[in-house]
Design a protein around this motif. Structure first.
Motif, PDB file in Angstrom:
ATOM      1  N   VAL A   3      70.979  18.832 -26.493  1.00 17.89           N
ATOM      2  CA  VAL A   3      70.070  18.435 -27.560  1.00 17.89           C
ATOM      3  C   VAL A   3      69.711  19.693 -28.334  1.00 17.89           C
ATOM      4  CG1 VAL A   3      67.826  17.482 -28.099  1.00 17.89           C
ATOM      5  CG2 VAL A   3      69.146  16.544 -26.208  1.00 17.89           C
ATOM      6  N   THR A   4      69.899  19.655 -29.633  1.00 15.25           N
ATOM      7  CA  THR A   4      69.493  20.772 -30.474  1.00 15.25           C
ATOM      8  C   THR A   4      68.174  20.414 -31.113  1.00 15.25           C
ATOM      9  OG1 THR A   4      71.797  21.282 -30.924  1.00 15.25           O
ATOM     10  CG2 THR A   4      70.155  22.241 -32.400  1.00 15.25           C
ATOM     11  N   ILE A   5      67.200  21.265 -30.934  1.00 12.78           N
ATOM     12  CA  ILE A   5      65.878  21.036 -31.497  1.00 12.78           C
ATOM     13  C   ILE A   5      65.823  21.753 -32.825  1.00 12.78           C
ATOM     14  CG2 ILE A   5      63.413  21.352 -31.119  1.00 12.78           C
ATOM     15  CD1 ILE A   5      64.100  21.346 -28.110  1.00 12.78           C
ATOM     16  N   GLY A   6      65.358  21.071 -33.856  1.00 10.54           N
ATOM     17  CA  GLY A   6      65.337  21.619 -35.202  1.00 10.54           C
ATOM     18  C   GLY A   6      64.568  22.917 -35.318  1.00 10.54           C
ATOM     19  N   ALA A   7      64.909  23.691 -36.333  1.00 11.55           N
ATOM     20  CA  ALA A   7      64.255  24.969 -36.560  1.00 11.55           C
ATOM     21  C   ALA A   7      62.762  24.802 -36.810  1.00 11.55           C
ATOM     22  CB  ALA A   7      64.903  25.672 -37.744  1.00 11.55           C
ATOM     23  N   ALA A   8      62.351  23.627 -37.256  1.00 11.80           N
ATOM     24  CA  ALA A   8      60.925  23.392 -37.523  1.00 11.80           C
ATOM     25  C   ALA A   8      60.086  23.567 -36.265  1.00 11.80           C
ATOM     26  CB  ALA A   8      60.723  21.996 -38.098  1.00 11.80           C
ATOM     27  N   GLY A  47      64.149  10.573  -8.526  1.00  8.84           N
ATOM     28  CA  GLY A  47      63.498   9.687  -9.483  1.00  8.84           C
ATOM     29  C   GLY A  47      62.261  10.237 -10.174  1.00  8.84           C
ATOM     30  N   CYS A  48      61.841  11.440  -9.831  1.00  5.85           N
ATOM     31  CA  CYS A  48      60.668  12.020 -10.480  1.00  5.85           C
ATOM     32  C   CYS A  48      60.940  12.193 -11.970  1.00  5.85           C
ATOM     33  CB  CYS A  48      60.357  13.378  -9.855  1.00  5.85           C
ATOM     34  SG  CYS A  48      58.833  14.111 -10.470  1.00  5.85           S
ATOM     35  N   MET A  49      59.981  11.818 -12.798  1.00 10.07           N
ATOM     36  CA  MET A  49      60.116  11.933 -14.250  1.00 10.07           C
ATOM     37  C   MET A  49      59.194  13.038 -14.762  1.00 10.07           C
ATOM     38  SD  MET A  49      62.321   9.591 -15.079  1.00 10.07           S
ATOM     39  CE  MET A  49      62.106   9.314 -16.815  1.00 10.07           C
ATOM     40  N   VAL A  50      59.747  13.865 -15.644  1.00  6.93           N
ATOM     41  CA  VAL A  50      58.993  14.944 -16.268  1.00  6.93           C
ATOM     42  C   VAL A  50      59.256  14.875 -17.761  1.00  6.93           C
ATOM     43  CG1 VAL A  50      58.696  17.448 -16.431  1.00  6.93           C
ATOM     44  CG2 VAL A  50      59.225  16.409 -14.230  1.00  6.93           C
ATOM     45  N   GLY A  51      58.201  14.950 -18.557  1.00  6.08           N
ATOM     46  CA  GLY A  51      58.348  14.946 -20.005  1.00  6.08           C
ATOM     47  C   GLY A  51      57.943  16.286 -20.578  1.00  6.08           C
ATOM     48  N   LEU A  52      58.600  16.662 -21.678  1.00  6.23           N
ATOM     49  CA  LEU A  52      58.237  17.890 -22.384  1.00  6.23           C
ATOM     50  C   LEU A  52      58.066  17.559 -23.851  1.00  6.23           C
ATOM     51  CD1 LEU A  52      57.782  20.960 -22.438  1.00  6.23           C
ATOM     52  CD2 LEU A  52      60.244  21.206 -22.834  1.00  6.23           C
ATOM     53  N   TRP A  53      56.836  17.703 -24.343  1.00  5.47           N
ATOM     54  CA  TRP A  53      56.527  17.515 -25.755  1.00  5.47           C
ATOM     55  C   TRP A  53      56.606  18.875 -26.423  1.00  5.47           C
ATOM     56  CZ3 TRP A  53      52.704  19.775 -28.654  1.00  5.47           C
ATOM     57  CH2 TRP A  53      52.498  19.238 -29.938  1.00  5.47           C
ATOM     58  N   ILE A  54      57.269  18.932 -27.581  1.00  4.32           N
ATOM     59  CA  ILE A  54      57.397  20.176 -28.345  1.00  4.32           C
ATOM     60  C   ILE A  54      57.003  19.860 -29.779  1.00  4.32           C
ATOM     61  CG2 ILE A  54      58.958  22.006 -29.087  1.00  4.32           C
ATOM     62  CD1 ILE A  54      60.817  21.135 -26.747  1.00  4.32           C
ATOM     63  N   GLY A  55      56.012  20.563 -30.293  1.00  7.59           N
ATOM     64  CA  GLY A  55      55.550  20.297 -31.649  1.00  7.59           C
ATOM     65  C   GLY A  55      54.651  21.405 -32.161  1.00  7.59           C
ATOM     66  N   ALA A  56      53.878  21.082 -33.161  1.00  2.81           N
ATOM     67  CA  ALA A  56      52.965  22.064 -33.747  1.00  2.81           C
ATOM     68  C   ALA A  56      51.895  22.440 -32.716  1.00  2.81           C
ATOM     69  CB  ALA A  56      52.303  21.493 -34.996  1.00  2.81           C
ATOM     70  N   PRO A  57      51.551  23.715 -32.641  1.00  2.80           N
ATOM     71  CA  PRO A  57      50.527  24.118 -31.667  1.00  2.80           C
ATOM     72  C   PRO A  57      49.165  23.520 -32.024  1.00  2.80           C
ATOM     73  CG  PRO A  57      51.136  25.963 -33.075  1.00  2.80           C
ATOM     74  CD  PRO A  57      52.043  24.826 -33.429  1.00  2.80           C
ATOM     75  N   VAL A  82      54.484  29.802 -33.003  1.00  9.23           N
ATOM     76  CA  VAL A  82      54.701  28.711 -33.961  1.00  9.23           C
ATOM     77  C   VAL A  82      54.839  27.326 -33.346  1.00  9.23           C
ATOM     78  CG1 VAL A  82      55.750  30.202 -35.707  1.00  9.23           C
ATOM     79  CG2 VAL A  82      57.190  29.145 -33.967  1.00  9.23           C
ATOM     80  N   THR A  83      54.915  27.239 -32.020  1.00 11.04           N
ATOM     81  CA  THR A  83      55.223  25.962 -31.385  1.00 11.04           C
ATOM     82  C   THR A  83      54.276  25.684 -30.224  1.00 11.04           C
ATOM     83  OG1 THR A  83      57.545  26.345 -31.932  1.00 11.04           O
ATOM     84  CG2 THR A  83      57.093  24.586 -30.373  1.00 11.04           C
ATOM     85  N   GLY A  84      53.908  24.397 -30.081  1.00 10.19           N
ATOM     86  CA  GLY A  84      53.107  23.962 -28.948  1.00 10.19           C
ATOM     87  C   GLY A  84      53.980  23.205 -27.959  1.00 10.19           C
ATOM     88  N   TYR A  85      53.608  23.266 -26.690  1.00 13.21           N
ATOM     89  CA  TYR A  85      54.363  22.609 -25.624  1.00 13.21           C
ATOM     90  C   TYR A  85      53.400  21.895 -24.686  1.00 13.21           C
ATOM     91  CZ  TYR A  85      57.800  26.016 -27.180  1.00 13.21           C
ATOM     92  OH  TYR A  85      58.633  26.777 -27.949  1.00 13.21           O
ATOM     93  N   ALA A  86      53.814  20.750 -24.180  1.00 11.96           N
ATOM     94  CA  ALA A  86      53.049  20.062 -23.146  1.00 11.96           C
ATOM     95  C   ALA A  86      54.043  19.477 -22.148  1.00 11.96           C
ATOM     96  CB  ALA A  86      52.181  18.958 -23.732  1.00 11.96           C
TER      97      ALA A  86
END
Length: 134
Positions: A3-8, A47-57, A82-86
């Motif tokens: 998966v390529t995450i946009g430069a934004a 089966g453990c699920m982990v999510g990663l949100w990437i967006g504006a800080p 420039v980026t926030g993560y959760a």
């Protein structure tokens, strides 16, 4: 899948396979206040699920992963310039998600070179705490 995450979002695709997590879901999220966001979903071998949100800080985020649990959802959030993560998971041992968040924060640091130290940090996640309750 790659998966390529946009430069934004100023991030790069994250390979968490050293932590026994396989990318199984990727979605762009609708822009909020002009900023795009991405959500990546990972699944562990049991089966453990982990999510990663990437967006504006967000203003409430620190530069290192901090606990932001919401009910029984474990959340560790941080930001770089420039980026926030959760990082989110339900049923993951607190010590394990703390270790995973630290390793992911190293991966998302644009100054960090992915080397044996980062891969070792990811492998150490699987030896921290107890396995995820699914």
């Amino acid at each position: 899948p790659v998966v390529t995450i946009g430069a934004a979002t100023a991030a790069r695709a994250l390979d968490l396979s050293d932590a026994d997590l396989k990318l199984v879901y990727a979605a762009t999220m609708p822009p909020v206040a002009g900023s795009e966001a991405m959500f990546l979903g990972y699944r562990g071998p049991h089966g453990c699920m982990v999510g990663l949100w990437i967006g504006a800080p967000q203003n409430t985020m620190d530069s290192v992963p901090k606990v932001r649990d919401a009910g029984d959802i474990r959340v560790r959030a941080w930001h770089d310039q420039v980026t926030g993560y959760a990082l989110l998971s339900k049923g993951m041992d607190p010590a394990r998600i703390d270790r995973l968040a630290q390793a992911v924060a190293r991966l998302t640091d644009p100054r960090q070179i992915v080397d044996d130290g980062v891969r070792t940090a990811l492998r150490d996640v699987t030896r921290t705490g107890v396995a995820c309750r699914v």
